[in-house]
Design a protein around this motif. Structure first.
Motif, PDB file in Angstrom:
ATOM      1  N   TYR A 256       0.724  -1.197   0.002  1.00  0.00           N
ATOM      2  CA  TYR A 256       0.029  -0.002   0.009  1.00  0.00           C
ATOM      3  C   TYR A 256       0.825   1.228   0.097  1.00  0.00           C
ATOM      4  O   TYR A 256       0.457   2.263  -0.656  1.00  0.00           O
ATOM      5  CB  TYR A 256      -0.958  -0.118   1.327  1.00  0.00           C
TER       6      TYR A 256
ATOM      7  N   ARG B 219       1.322  -0.187  -4.594  1.00  0.00           N
ATOM      8  CA  ARG B 219      -0.057  -0.183  -4.771  1.00  0.00           C
ATOM      9  C   ARG B 219      -0.489  -1.370  -5.711  1.00  0.00           C
ATOM     10  O   ARG B 219      -1.333  -1.126  -6.872  1.00  0.00           O
ATOM     11  CB  ARG B 219      -0.575   1.206  -5.397  1.00  0.00           C
TER      12      ARG B 219
ATOM     13  N   TYR C 145      -8.370  -6.398  -1.230  1.00  0.00           N
ATOM     14  CA  TYR C 145      -8.542  -4.770  -0.727  1.00  0.00           C
ATOM     15  C   TYR C 145      -9.200  -4.286  -1.855  1.00  0.00           C
ATOM     16  O   TYR C 145     -10.156  -3.534  -2.000  1.00  0.00           O
ATOM     17  CB  TYR C 145      -7.221  -3.994  -0.346  1.00  0.00           C
ATOM     18  N   GLU C 146      -8.679  -4.476  -3.187  1.00  0.00           N
ATOM     19  CA  GLU C 146      -9.122  -3.785  -4.246  1.00  0.00           C
ATOM     20  C   GLU C 146     -10.553  -4.195  -4.673  1.00  0.00           C
ATOM     21  O   GLU C 146     -11.426  -3.499  -4.969  1.00  0.00           O
ATOM     22  CB  GLU C 146      -8.248  -4.268  -5.445  1.00  0.00           C
TER      23      GLU C 146
ATOM     24  N   LYS D 121     -12.281  -1.051  -3.645  1.00  0.00           N
ATOM     25  CA  LYS D 121     -12.187  -0.322  -4.889  1.00  0.00           C
ATOM     26  C   LYS D 121     -13.457  -0.496  -5.728  1.00  0.00           C
ATOM     27  O   LYS D 121     -14.140   0.405  -6.185  1.00  0.00           O
ATOM     28  CB  LYS D 121     -11.018  -0.410  -5.685  1.00  0.00           C
ATOM     29  N   ILE D 122     -13.715  -1.806  -6.050  1.00  0.00           N
ATOM     30  CA  ILE D 122     -14.696  -2.234  -6.768  1.00  0.00           C
ATOM     31  C   ILE D 122     -16.094  -2.293  -5.973  1.00  0.00           C
ATOM     32  O   ILE D 122     -17.254  -2.215  -6.454  1.00  0.00           O
ATOM     33  CB  ILE D 122     -14.497  -3.606  -7.311  1.00  0.00           C
TER      34      ILE D 122
END
Length: 315
Positions: free
Chosen positions: A255, A259, A274-275, A279-280
């Motif tokens: 992170y 990234r 995490y993504e 994010k999604i």
């Protein structure tokens, strides 16, 4: 005719309470044990067991935060989507490669450092303290520090490389250097952890045994191979297993530095979770990812433990 004599001396209160409460003592003792353990069990259930079970339930649901009303049960669709996605297999490959490289190199370096510090040397306490500094620093701080140190324009590593005539390099954005840089930083931070375990185990070896082997003409390599390693096998198993499990969870370093880039070359399973979740905003997919991640850690750790335990039994 014999007269019956009765003991009229007053009994002490402690004796009375001991005889009357003897039947209730075991029950109270067991109850007090349960009461003392209850806060720890409740905290474990609240912070570990319940979230794990809840994530398993959510992994069988279609739940996207952009459409909270569309939450519904979809069976194994999330798992089917993950297993058919090339990015999932890429993140699994990156994770396993990262774990194997870091744990293997950290174990070798930690054992060499333990051998070096086994005998007292000048300023050995100061040197031990300096070695332990990276381990005592928060991973996110190590990540931010690494980001500045490996910066292509202002980083001290590139300044030193340029002074040696090697030029400047994009350590954190290069296709071939980004992953190796993360491996190097992780080794620098967590080798002291295994060093502490190995040094403590090495110093617990009886000095008389070492001196006796030396009198028999054993060399240093023979002492290491036939004395230190067999007597240290269980601390080595414990330390390496702990590092194995912990290295799977690498997130802070990624992170703060890459990234997941460049082009997902440093995207591990924890970063992909995490993504997916933040994010999604696909909570169901992220939960399925987490379950597969947990199963992967358990399978690899159990395989590694069985392998080490089998070899230690044979030895």
């Amino acid at each position: 005719m014999k007269t019956l004599q009765v003991d009229r001396t007053p009994k002490k209160w402690n004796d009375l309470s001991r005889t009357e409460g003897s039947s209730r003592a075991p029950k109270n003792r067991h109850l007090s044990r349960y009461i003392s353990v209850f806060p720890g069990v409740a905290l474990l259930l609240a912070l570990s067991v319940f979230p794990s079970l809840y994530s398993i339930v959510v992994s069988f649901q279609k739940w996207v935060l952009t459409d909270p009303k569309g939450r519904e049960f979809n069976g194994i669709d999330n798992y089917r989507e993950l297993l058919s996605n090339p990015d999932f297999w890429h993140s699994l490959k990156v994770t396993l490669t990262f774990v194997l490289l870091t744990v293997l190199i950290e174990s070798v370096l930690a054992y060499m450092l333990a051998l070096l510090f086994f005998r007292p040397m000048p300023f050995h306490r100061l040197m031990r303290t300096l070695i332990l500094v990276p381990m005592l620093t928060a991973p996110i701080v190590i990540g931010m520090l690494s980001r500045f140190m490996f910066d292509s324009q202002f980083g001290i590593i590139n300044s030193f490389s340029e002074s040696l005539g090697l030029g400047r390099h994009d350590f954190l954005s290069g296709l071939h250097s980004a992953f190796l840089t993360l491996v190097a930083v992780d080794i620098w931070q967590w080798t002291p952890f295994l060093f502490l375990i190995f040094l403590a185990a090495m110093q617990s070896v009886p000095e008389e045994l070492i001196e006796a082997v030396k009198l028999d003409g054993a060399s240093r390599l023979q002492i290491i191979a036939h004395i230190f390693i067999p007597l240290m096998k269980y601390p080595i198993i414990v330390g390496v297993t702990l590092r194995l499990i912990d290295s799977f969870r690498v997130y802070d370093l990624i992170y703060a530095t890459t990234r997941g880039g460049p082009i997902n070359l440093t995207s591990t399973m924890s970063w992909s979770i995490y993504e997916s979740g933040f994010k999604i905003l696909n909570v169901g997919l992220a939960s399925a990812y987490s379950v597969i991640f947990l199963v992967t850690v358990l399978v690899v750790s159990s395989f590694f433990l069985r392998k080490l335990a089998k070899e230690s039994d044979l030895s």
